[in-house]
Scaffold this motif. Structure first.
Motif, short mmCIF file in Angstrom:
data_model
loop_
_atom_site.label_atom_id
_atom_site.label_comp_id
_atom_site.label_asym_id
_atom_site.label_seq_id
_atom_site.Cartn_x
_atom_site.Cartn_y
_atom_site.Cartn_z
N ILE A 127 0.81 -1.14 -0.08
CA ILE A 127 0.07 0.05 0.09
C ILE A 127 1.01 1.42 0.11
N LEU A 128 0.12 2.37 -0.07
CA LEU A 128 0.88 3.83 -0.25
C LEU A 128 1.78 3.58 -1.41
N TRP A 129 2.92 3.63 -1.05
CA TRP A 129 4.20 3.53 -2.23
C TRP A 129 4.89 2.17 -2.19
N GLU A 130 4.96 1.52 -3.39
CA GLU A 130 5.33 0.12 -3.52
C GLU A 130 6.80 -0.13 -3.14
N TRP A 131 7.54 1.11 -3.15
CA TRP A 131 8.98 1.02 -2.67
C TRP A 131 9.05 0.94 -1.36
N MET A 132 8.10 1.35 -0.53
CA MET A 132 8.10 1.22 0.81
C MET A 132 7.91 -0.04 1.26
N GLY A 133 7.17 -0.91 0.31
CA GLY A 133 7.06 -2.53 0.70
C GLY A 133 6.05 -2.74 1.92
N ILE A 134 4.99 -1.74 2.37
CA ILE A 134 4.08 -2.06 3.16
C ILE A 134 3.15 -2.96 3.03
N GLU A 135 3.27 -4.39 3.15
CA GLU A 135 2.53 -5.56 2.83
C GLU A 135 1.58 -5.81 3.85
N ARG A 136 1.83 -5.19 5.18
CA ARG A 136 1.07 -5.78 6.30
C ARG A 136 1.00 -4.36 7.27
N LEU A 137 -0.12 -4.55 8.12
CA LEU A 137 -0.10 -3.72 9.19
C LEU A 137 -0.70 -4.31 10.53
N GLY A 138 -0.02 -4.20 11.50
CA GLY A 138 -0.51 -5.18 12.66
C GLY A 138 0.01 -4.80 14.00
N VAL A 139 -0.04 -5.43 14.82
CA VAL A 139 0.43 -5.59 16.36
C VAL A 139 0.47 -6.85 16.72
N SER A 140 1.74 -6.90 17.72
CA SER A 140 1.99 -8.25 18.39
C SER A 140 2.64 -7.98 19.96
N VAL A 141 2.55 -8.96 20.47
CA VAL A 141 3.35 -8.91 21.92
C VAL A 141 4.45 -10.13 21.90
N ARG A 142 5.55 -9.70 22.40
CA ARG A 142 6.69 -10.55 22.38
C ARG A 142 6.96 -10.75 23.97
N SER A 143 6.90 -11.92 24.80
CA SER A 143 7.55 -11.96 25.99
C SER A 143 8.48 -13.06 26.62
N GLY A 144 9.16 -12.99 27.35
CA GLY A 144 10.10 -13.98 27.72
C GLY A 144 11.16 -13.58 28.77
N ASP A 145 11.21 -14.26 29.97
CA ASP A 145 12.33 -14.07 31.01
C ASP A 145 12.05 -12.64 31.48
N GLY A 146 10.66 -12.26 31.80
CA GLY A 146 10.48 -10.90 32.32
C GLY A 146 10.48 -9.72 31.40
#
Length: 272
Positions: free
Chosen positions: A241-260
């Motif tokens: 989306i937007l400009w192809e050269w930016m390569g934005i193929e996804r929009l999202g959010v995540s949470v990563r956790s480990g050892d506090g």
């Protein structure tokens, strides 16, 4: 996701090594493009990494593809999300990291692709004027799985990154192996204003560090991380989306956790 009162600080990443730590930390921006965009939280401190993907297709055919990528990472000091409604934005950029490189994709079968890359880059702390040279390389395996209409992708990656300070010759490394699955929901809709089809997708991935990764903050004890687990959701677009050269193929959010350590990530591409 609650973002109120999250303070924008630069995230500190230091890899365990036999040497003692220098007075200045470099890893918080040297490895920014490999740790990913996100809101990082550890020991009650909130930090950020903001990456902008820039990708250019050099050559491709049915079996092989070459890309030139130049991701840029920015860091901001002392900025709060709740400043945005008032029109208050960061007055300066704390750090800038640019890691241009070449990426090669080889489709070995209808359902499998190998990817490899090599980067050489530079990062600078605008406050101190110090800079680092950066090198990174990695290899990935992407396997398309058949499961109803969800089109899962099983991804395994092995990668390495290292830096060397221009002024002090201090060096550190960051290396890990990861494995995860990205799966569709089979739900699609059309966004005419973007000219793309959209599908929500979910994913889960595990990360194992070859040495314990140290998340360090200036006001609290360090937290050592040997592995972590990440889950999230993205909107997958039928084309960038937007400009192809930016390569934005996804929009999202995540949470990563480990050892506090808990990490909120903002996603702009395949998350695993």
């Amino acid at each position: 996701m609650v973002l109120n009162n999250l303070t924008f600080l630069i995230v500190f990443f230091i890899f365990i090594s036999p040497s003692t730590h220098a007075n200045e930390d470099f890893t918080h921006y040297a490895f920014a493009n490999y740790l990913g965009s996100g809101l990082y939280r550890t020991s009650e401190q909130n930090t950020t990494v903001v990456n902008v993907p820039l990708n250019f297709n050099i050559d491709n055919n049915n079996a092989e593809s070459w890309f030139f990528h130049t991701p840029i990472s920015f860091g901001f000091f002392n900025f709060k999300w709740d400043d945005v409604p008032n029109g208050d934005f960061p007055s300066s950029i704390g750090t800038v990291t640019l890691t241009p490189g070449i990426e090669y994709h080889l489709r070995t079968s209808e359902h499998h692709e190998l990817q490899t890359y090599f980067d050489l880059g530079y990062g600078i702390n605008n406050n101190s004027g110090s800079g680092v040279g950066i090198m990174s390389a990695g290899v990935s395996s992407l396997l398309d799985l058949a499961f109803k209409k969800t089109h899962p992708i099983w991804v395994n990656r092995l990668f390495f990154a290292g830096y060397r300070s221009v002024d002090t010759a201090e060096s550190e490394t960051y290396s890990a192996v990861q494995s995860g699955i990205d799966m569709g929901t089979g739900i699609y809709w059309r966004w005419d204003w973007l000219g793309v089809d959209v599908e929500p997708r979910i994913f889960a991935a595990g990360y194992w560090y070859f040495d314990k990764l140290r998340f360090a903050t200036p006001f609290a004890d360090d937290v050592l991380v040997s592995n972590s687990l990440e889950v999230g959701i993205t909107l997958a677009f039928s084309k960038p989306i937007l400009w192809e050269w930016m390569g934005i193929e996804r929009l999202g959010v995540s949470v990563r956790s480990g050892d506090g350590v808990q990490v909120w990530r903002l996603l702009f591409e395949l998350p695993i």
